[in-house]
Design a protein around this motif. Sequence first.
Motif: not given
Length: 112
Positions: A9-15
């Motif tokens: 989730s954090v990585l998707l938000f960062g993308v």
Amino acid sequence: MFKCFVLCSVLLFGVLIGMQQANQGMIKMRGYDDPELQSAFQINNEQKGDIEASILGNKVTGQDLQEKQEQLEKIEAFNFFSQIGKQFAAVVSNGVSALVDSFAEWMNNLLK
């Protein structure tokens, strides 16, 4: 599994944030606002007080989210592999605890 979900989730938000920053960089580089360039996510307030969100050009509504939540609840009602994994983890945990206890007892008897 929860850690993996949070990390994804954090990585998707960062993308998504990175895509938004790239879009703003393209607008600054061109020097004018091109209506064909869509941002990664948009949030619009309507006159009725409703909030409309769009992620990568796909509209997201509260009703869609409720339907997806209901669908996930149906899927997660019983997961065979999850149950097997929980039982396997319990067996391994109990086995390791028994080995550690017996080793500690053996060492205790040996040192006396």
